[in-house]
Design a protein around this motif. Structure first.
Motif, PDB file in Angstrom:
ATOM      1  N   GLY A 131       0.827  -1.206   0.000  1.00  0.00           N
ATOM      2  CA  GLY A 131       0.000   0.000   0.000  1.00  0.00           C
ATOM      3  C   GLY A 131       0.857   1.250   0.000  1.00  0.00           C
ATOM      4  O   GLY A 131       2.051   1.210  -0.296  1.00  0.00           O
ATOM      5  N   ALA A 144      -4.719   2.117   0.068  1.00  0.00           N
ATOM      6  CA  ALA A 144      -4.460   1.321  -1.133  1.00  0.00           C
ATOM      7  C   ALA A 144      -3.629   0.071  -0.865  1.00  0.00           C
ATOM      8  O   ALA A 144      -2.753  -0.289  -1.631  1.00  0.00           O
ATOM      9  CB  ALA A 144      -3.812   2.180  -2.226  1.00  0.00           C
ATOM     10  N   ARG A 149      -8.298  -2.548   0.070  1.00  0.00           N
ATOM     11  CA  ARG A 149      -8.049  -1.516  -0.932  1.00  0.00           C
ATOM     12  C   ARG A 149      -8.846  -0.230  -0.733  1.00  0.00           C
ATOM     13  O   ARG A 149      -8.414   0.829  -1.152  1.00  0.00           O
ATOM     14  CB  ARG A 149      -8.342  -2.083  -2.315  1.00  0.00           C
ATOM     15  CG  ARG A 149      -7.458  -3.265  -2.621  1.00  0.00           C
ATOM     16  CD  ARG A 149      -7.866  -3.976  -3.880  1.00  0.00           C
ATOM     17  NE  ARG A 149      -7.063  -5.182  -4.013  1.00  0.00           N
ATOM     18  CZ  ARG A 149      -7.015  -5.899  -5.097  1.00  0.00           C
ATOM     19  NH1 ARG A 149      -7.729  -5.574  -6.146  1.00  0.00           N
ATOM     20  NH2 ARG A 149      -6.271  -6.979  -5.123  1.00  0.00           N
ATOM     21  N   HIS A 167     -11.800   5.231  -1.134  1.00  0.00           N
ATOM     22  CA  HIS A 167     -10.670   5.010  -2.038  1.00  0.00           C
ATOM     23  C   HIS A 167     -11.088   3.981  -3.075  1.00  0.00           C
ATOM     24  O   HIS A 167     -11.795   3.021  -2.772  1.00  0.00           O
ATOM     25  CB  HIS A 167      -9.445   4.517  -1.258  1.00  0.00           C
ATOM     26  CG  HIS A 167      -8.188   4.548  -2.061  1.00  0.00           C
ATOM     27  ND1 HIS A 167      -7.823   3.524  -2.900  1.00  0.00           N
ATOM     28  CD2 HIS A 167      -7.217   5.490  -2.175  1.00  0.00           C
ATOM     29  CE1 HIS A 167      -6.678   3.825  -3.492  1.00  0.00           C
ATOM     30  NE2 HIS A 167      -6.292   5.016  -3.058  1.00  0.00           N
ATOM     31  N   LYS A 170      -8.370  -0.363  -5.635  1.00  0.00           N
ATOM     32  CA  LYS A 170      -7.070  -0.622  -6.259  1.00  0.00           C
ATOM     33  C   LYS A 170      -6.009  -0.580  -5.177  1.00  0.00           C
ATOM     34  O   LYS A 170      -6.229  -0.063  -4.092  1.00  0.00           O
ATOM     35  CB  LYS A 170      -6.753   0.409  -7.338  1.00  0.00           C
ATOM     36  CG  LYS A 170      -6.611   1.813  -6.808  1.00  0.00           C
ATOM     37  CD  LYS A 170      -6.250   2.793  -7.898  1.00  0.00           C
ATOM     38  CE  LYS A 170      -6.013   4.169  -7.277  1.00  0.00           C
ATOM     39  NZ  LYS A 170      -5.440   5.086  -8.200  1.00  0.00           N
ATOM     40  N   TYR A 171      -4.852  -1.152  -5.472  1.00  0.00           N
ATOM     41  CA  TYR A 171      -3.757  -1.135  -4.508  1.00  0.00           C
ATOM     42  C   TYR A 171      -2.465  -0.740  -5.195  1.00  0.00           C
ATOM     43  O   TYR A 171      -2.369  -0.731  -6.409  1.00  0.00           O
ATOM     44  CB  TYR A 171      -3.604  -2.488  -3.809  1.00  0.00           C
ATOM     45  CG  TYR A 171      -3.031  -3.578  -4.680  1.00  0.00           C
ATOM     46  CD1 TYR A 171      -1.678  -3.827  -4.695  1.00  0.00           C
ATOM     47  CD2 TYR A 171      -3.844  -4.355  -5.493  1.00  0.00           C
ATOM     48  CE1 TYR A 171      -1.135  -4.824  -5.496  1.00  0.00           C
ATOM     49  CE2 TYR A 171      -3.320  -5.351  -6.291  1.00  0.00           C
ATOM     50  CZ  TYR A 171      -1.966  -5.577  -6.290  1.00  0.00           C
ATOM     51  OH  TYR A 171      -1.438  -6.558  -7.081  1.00  0.00           O
ATOM     52  N   SER A 184      -3.320   9.774  -4.229  1.00  0.00           N
ATOM     53  CA  SER A 184      -3.057   8.370  -4.541  1.00  0.00           C
ATOM     54  C   SER A 184      -3.030   8.260  -6.064  1.00  0.00           C
ATOM     55  O   SER A 184      -3.911   8.771  -6.741  1.00  0.00           O
ATOM     56  CB  SER A 184      -4.179   7.496  -3.977  1.00  0.00           C
ATOM     57  OG  SER A 184      -4.046   6.158  -4.379  1.00  0.00           O
TER      58      SER A 184
END
Length: 185
Positions: A131, A144, A149, A167, A170-171, A184
């Motif tokens: 992350g 993330a 995620r 968020h 997704k990561y 991000s």
């Protein structure tokens, strides 16, 4: 072992760091940075590293290692003298022989850097691998993670708590900023 500096419009070659590794974390500025952990290749699972190096704008210096060697962790901090590392790939599950310092909760572990040594910080409330983080040692946000995620977590210098939501699912990628003003990507 490659380092580059960015001045707002152009990247330029800088002196190389000392220990070659991947999946590392870093914090600080171009004149006061710290680079820590990572995986030492060449095998697929590699070996987690606790290596820590500081950068003064010209040269890298090897300094005291992390307490728990780790990789695929996140880092934040405003200088090479104050940083935080959190989470990790859990070596007890996938590569126990490659990291004799591994713990069953290393993917929740936090360490704080004071410019000289690492110390244990507050334990994350959930596993956190691959992350991102932003902010400072006393005011950080983590987001993330491959494990969770869409949830963000806040650190106040002592403990973690669940933060904002929303968020994207997704990561990885990257991130930066402060706890209340992060990006991000």
């Amino acid at each position: 072992e490659r380092a580059e500096e960015y001045n707002g419009s152009t990247w330029s070659e800088a002196n190389d760091n000392n220990t070659q590794r991947t999946t590392v974390a870093a914090a600080g500025t171009v004149n006061s940075a710290v680079f820590f952990g990572g995986m030492i290749p060449p095998t697929w699972y590699g070996v987690s590293s606790g290596a820590t190096e500081t950068y003064n704008g010209t040269n890298w210096s090897e300094v005291n290692d992390m307490i728990i060697p780790r990789r695929s962790h996140a880092g934040a901090g405003l200088s090479g003298d104050a940083a935080i590392a959190m989470g990790s790939y859990n070596d007890t599950t996938y590569n126990p022989s490659g990291n004799p310092s591994a713990t069953p909760t290393m993917d929740c572990a936090t360490e704080e850097w004071n410019g000289t040594n690492w110390s244990a910080g507050g334990q994350m409330t959930a596993p956190f691998t691959s992350g991102n983080m932003a902010g400072s040692v006393n005011s950080a946000v983590a987001f993330a993670s491959i494990n969770n995620r869409t949830t963000s977590y806040h650190y106040d210098g002592t403990s973690w708590s669940e933060g904002g939501s929303g968020h994207q699912n997704k990561y990885g990628g990257g991130g930066g900023g402060t706890q209340n003003d992060a990006i991000s990507f």
